[in-house]
Design an enzyme around this catalytic site. Structure first.
Site, PDB file in Angstrom:
ATOM      1  N   ASN A 218       0.846  -1.194   0.000  1.00 26.77           N
ATOM      2  CA  ASN A 218       0.000   0.000   0.000  1.00 26.77           C
ATOM      3  C   ASN A 218       0.882   1.244   0.000  1.00 26.77           C
ATOM      4  O   ASN A 218       2.105   1.143  -0.071  1.00 26.77           O
ATOM      5  CB  ASN A 218      -0.954  -0.016   1.202  1.00 26.77           C
ATOM      6  CG  ASN A 218      -0.201  -0.134   2.518  1.00 26.77           C
ATOM      7  OD1 ASN A 218       0.584   0.739   2.880  1.00 26.77           O
ATOM      8  ND2 ASN A 218      -0.439  -1.223   3.243  1.00 26.77           N
ATOM      9  N   ASP A 287      -4.433  -6.612   4.857  1.00 29.85           N
ATOM     10  CA  ASP A 287      -5.553  -7.391   5.392  1.00 29.85           C
ATOM     11  C   ASP A 287      -5.605  -8.782   4.781  1.00 29.85           C
ATOM     12  O   ASP A 287      -6.135  -9.715   5.386  1.00 29.85           O
ATOM     13  CB  ASP A 287      -6.871  -6.666   5.118  1.00 29.85           C
ATOM     14  CG  ASP A 287      -6.966  -5.345   5.866  1.00 29.85           C
ATOM     15  OD1 ASP A 287      -6.496  -5.282   7.016  1.00 29.85           O
ATOM     16  OD2 ASP A 287      -7.496  -4.372   5.292  1.00 29.85           O
ATOM     17  N   LYS A 297       9.023 -16.603 -11.091  1.00 29.90           N
ATOM     18  CA  LYS A 297       8.191 -15.549 -11.643  1.00 29.90           C
ATOM     19  C   LYS A 297       7.055 -16.118 -12.475  1.00 29.90           C
ATOM     20  O   LYS A 297       7.261 -16.971 -13.343  1.00 29.90           O
ATOM     21  CB  LYS A 297       9.052 -14.628 -12.514  1.00 29.90           C
ATOM     22  CG  LYS A 297       8.269 -13.504 -13.172  1.00 29.90           C
ATOM     23  CD  LYS A 297       9.164 -12.665 -14.074  1.00 29.90           C
ATOM     24  CE  LYS A 297       8.352 -11.607 -14.818  1.00 29.90           C
ATOM     25  NZ  LYS A 297       9.190 -10.816 -15.735  1.00 29.90           N
ATOM     26  N   PRO A 313      -3.163 -12.340   9.398  1.00 32.30           N
ATOM     27  CA  PRO A 313      -3.377 -12.160  10.840  1.00 32.30           C
ATOM     28  C   PRO A 313      -3.753 -10.726  11.165  1.00 32.30           C
ATOM     29  O   PRO A 313      -3.183  -9.784  10.613  1.00 32.30           O
ATOM     30  CB  PRO A 313      -2.011 -12.518  11.439  1.00 32.30           C
ATOM     31  CG  PRO A 313      -1.345 -13.381  10.421  1.00 32.30           C
ATOM     32  CD  PRO A 313      -1.838 -12.889   9.090  1.00 32.30           C
ATOM     33  N   ASP A 314      -4.711 -10.555  12.058  1.00 33.80           N
ATOM     34  CA  ASP A 314      -5.158  -9.231  12.488  1.00 33.80           C
ATOM     35  C   ASP A 314      -4.344  -8.833  13.716  1.00 33.80           C
ATOM     36  O   ASP A 314      -4.671  -9.229  14.847  1.00 33.80           O
ATOM     37  CB  ASP A 314      -6.651  -9.251  12.795  1.00 33.80           C
ATOM     38  CG  ASP A 314      -7.235  -7.856  12.992  1.00 33.80           C
ATOM     39  OD1 ASP A 314      -6.507  -6.990  13.506  1.00 33.80           O
ATOM     40  OD2 ASP A 314      -8.405  -7.639  12.619  1.00 33.80           O
ATOM     41  N   ILE A 315      -3.300  -8.061  13.505  1.00 40.82           N
ATOM     42  CA  ILE A 315      -2.379  -7.726  14.594  1.00 40.82           C
ATOM     43  C   ILE A 315      -3.077  -6.908  15.665  1.00 40.82           C
ATOM     44  O   ILE A 315      -2.968  -7.193  16.862  1.00 40.82           O
ATOM     45  CB  ILE A 315      -1.158  -6.968  14.041  1.00 40.82           C
ATOM     46  CG1 ILE A 315      -0.403  -7.835  13.033  1.00 40.82           C
ATOM     47  CG2 ILE A 315      -0.229  -6.553  15.176  1.00 40.82           C
ATOM     48  CD1 ILE A 315       0.746  -7.117  12.336  1.00 40.82           C
ATOM     49  N   LEU A 316      -3.816  -5.878  15.267  1.00 39.15           N
ATOM     50  CA  LEU A 316      -4.445  -4.993  16.235  1.00 39.15           C
ATOM     51  C   LEU A 316      -5.483  -5.728  17.071  1.00 39.15           C
ATOM     52  O   LEU A 316      -5.550  -5.556  18.295  1.00 39.15           O
ATOM     53  CB  LEU A 316      -5.079  -3.805  15.507  1.00 39.15           C
ATOM     54  CG  LEU A 316      -5.620  -2.685  16.386  1.00 39.15           C
ATOM     55  CD1 LEU A 316      -4.525  -2.116  17.279  1.00 39.15           C
ATOM     56  CD2 LEU A 316      -6.234  -1.583  15.526  1.00 39.15           C
ATOM     57  N   PHE A 331      -5.022   3.096  14.537  1.00 42.80           N
ATOM     58  CA  PHE A 331      -5.253   4.134  13.526  1.00 42.80           C
ATOM     59  C   PHE A 331      -6.355   3.680  12.583  1.00 42.80           C
ATOM     60  O   PHE A 331      -6.458   2.485  12.271  1.00 42.80           O
ATOM     61  CB  PHE A 331      -3.981   4.416  12.726  1.00 42.80           C
ATOM     62  CG  PHE A 331      -3.070   5.428  13.368  1.00 42.80           C
ATOM     63  CD1 PHE A 331      -2.891   6.677  12.794  1.00 42.80           C
ATOM     64  CD2 PHE A 331      -2.408   5.134  14.550  1.00 42.80           C
ATOM     65  CE1 PHE A 331      -2.057   7.620  13.382  1.00 42.80           C
ATOM     66  CE2 PHE A 331      -1.570   6.059  15.140  1.00 42.80           C
ATOM     67  CZ  PHE A 331      -1.394   7.309  14.553  1.00 42.80           C
ATOM     68  N   LYS A 345     -14.196   0.382  14.737  1.00 48.92           N
ATOM     69  CA  LYS A 345     -12.900  -0.284  14.871  1.00 48.92           C
ATOM     70  C   LYS A 345     -12.414  -0.224  16.314  1.00 48.92           C
ATOM     71  O   LYS A 345     -11.874  -1.207  16.844  1.00 48.92           O
ATOM     72  CB  LYS A 345     -11.881   0.384  13.940  1.00 48.92           C
ATOM     73  CG  LYS A 345     -10.525  -0.296  13.888  1.00 48.92           C
ATOM     74  CD  LYS A 345      -9.639   0.327  12.810  1.00 48.92           C
ATOM     75  CE  LYS A 345      -8.328  -0.409  12.656  1.00 48.92           C
ATOM     76  NZ  LYS A 345      -7.484   0.181  11.569  1.00 48.92           N
TER      77      LYS A 345
END
Length: 414
Positions: A218, A287, A297, A313-316, A331, A345
């Site tokens: 991103n 995500d 390749k 994995p959802d770290i937060l 955030f 959230k």
């Protein structure tokens, strides 16, 4: 913008095509109230004549170390001693190498080596030069010395290549200088309220490999997270900064952990979590990640390509489930329904506070040097901050954490 009135800036200009931008930079710094003393390298003087800078700065221009018009002073020592800031723009790969290794063979490099003033560097060069390991190592060394950087932009370069290496625009450099002085002048009253605390910060993007040459990522630059880490350090905390890939120099005085994938960041965060008092997760992690990572390749075929993704994995959320007494801040970078999404959230992930911003708003997007955020507490209080530098946002964030940790209110945030 913070006033530069009364500030004495030594502007070093090295020999690259971007030297022409230094003329506009000289003009804008002077218009902002600064006294600008320009030092040109011999090669810079071949791109732009000294008289140009003399006209724009209304000050003598220096380019020959053996030119000593005043017998009572040594020019480069006089400039070095009286500078409030030494700004090098553009800084070529050659000059960065000289600065990193303490070489002083002309007017500019001797002044830089002699000064006790802060030094700010705005690199400009070909994209391949900028990415060369030697140049990266030299910039990291300068960062360790405490030098600050104004990141180059991306785009079409004078050499014909497209990529990162274009000198930041004069307006951006002036903003960086103004932000530096605003921050520097507040250092004498910087709070030391985090002495004895351990602060864990995540920053930057993650990269999820598809094959050896492709990945999903991103636009996160890491600037917000790095500013938070530096603010925590300056307030006395022991800081662990876990960072995805960025082009930013590593902050001095923090424990730095470099990661690439969301799994690597997850593992590093969970290892550091038990010893942390405050956790601020500003990283923009993926995500989803590719279900299959190819060893070689992938070749282009005739038909469409379907890329299957699995949830990462959802770290937060995991931190929210595992935290004991840690104060947890997340955030929410949104493009619509900012406050509703941020509140959801905060509740879903068991946060103590969330920092929400609309990345489509000018001055608040990923990669910018400023931000416009709304702080929201667990009790539902919220306060919107005006546009300010990311470092200023970081200090406001720790002010808010201090208030909420002491049973205070966000309404008391000044």
């Amino acid at each position: 913008m913070h006033s530069l009135k009364g500030k004495r800036i030594v502007l070093g200009v090295s020999g690259g095509i971007a030297a022409y931008k230094a003329a506009a930079l000289t003009s804008k710094l002077t218009q902002a109230g600064a006294t600008v003393h320009v030092i040109l390298t011999q090669n810079a003087a071949r791109f732009v004549q000294p008289v140009t800078f003399q006209t724009l700065s209304h000050q003598p221009v220096h380019h020959d170390i053996f030119d000593e018009p005043d017998p009572h002073v040594i020019s480069h020592i006089e400039l070095a001693d009286r500078a409030d800031l030494v700004l090098v723009a553009p800084a070529t790969a050659n000059l960065i190498g000289k600065m990193a290794h303490g070489l002083a063979d002309d007017m500019l490099t001797t002044t830089i080596l002699a000064t006790k003033a802060p030094v700010m560097v705005a690199p400009a060069m070909n994209v391949n030069m900028y990415d060369h390991p030697a140049v990266r190592a030299n910039m990291e060394k300068l960062a360790e010395y405490g030098y600050r950087f104004v990141e180059p932009g991306e785009g079409l370069l004078a050499c014909g290549w497209v990529g990162k290496g274009r000198l930041a625009e004069p307006e951006e450099i002036v903003q960086a200088v103004a932000a530096f002085f605003a921050e520097h002048e507040s250092e004498s009253c910087t709070k030391k309220d985090l002495i004895g605390k351990k602060v864990l910060v995540t920053a930057g993007p993650t990269r999820e490999k598809i094959d050896p040459v492709r990945y999903i990522t991103n636009h996160a630059s890491g600037k917000m997270g790095y500013a938070i880490a530096e603010a925590a350090r300056d307030r006395g905390a022991d800081v662990v900064l876990i960072s995805g890939p960025t082009s930013l120099p590593r902050p001095v005085g923090v424990d730095f952990v470099a990661v690439e994938s969301v799994q690597e960041m997850f593992d590093a965060v969970m290892e550091a979590l038990p010893d942390s008092d405050i956790v601020i997760k500003s990283a923009a992690v993926s995500d989803y990640r590719p279900r299959t990572v190819y060893d070689h390749k992938m070749k282009k075929g005739d038909g469409e390509l379907v890329l299957e993704l699995d949830k990462a994995p959802d770290i937060l959320k995991t931190i929210g489930e595992r935290k004991a007494n840690q104060f947890l801040v997340g955030f929410a970078a949104e493009t619509q329904d900012l406050l509703e999404n941020a509140k959801s959230k905060l509740e879903r992930k068991n946060l103590d506070m969330i920092v929400a911003n609309n990345v489509l708003t000018e001055g608040a997007g990923m990669g910018s040097d400023t931000n416009i955020v709304t702080l929201m507490s667990r009790s539902g209080e919220q306060v919107e901050l005006a546009q300010m530098s990311k470092r200023a946002v970081a200090d406001k964030l720790f002010d808010a954490i201090g208030l909420l940790s002491g049973q205070g209110s966000l309404r008391d945030l000044s």
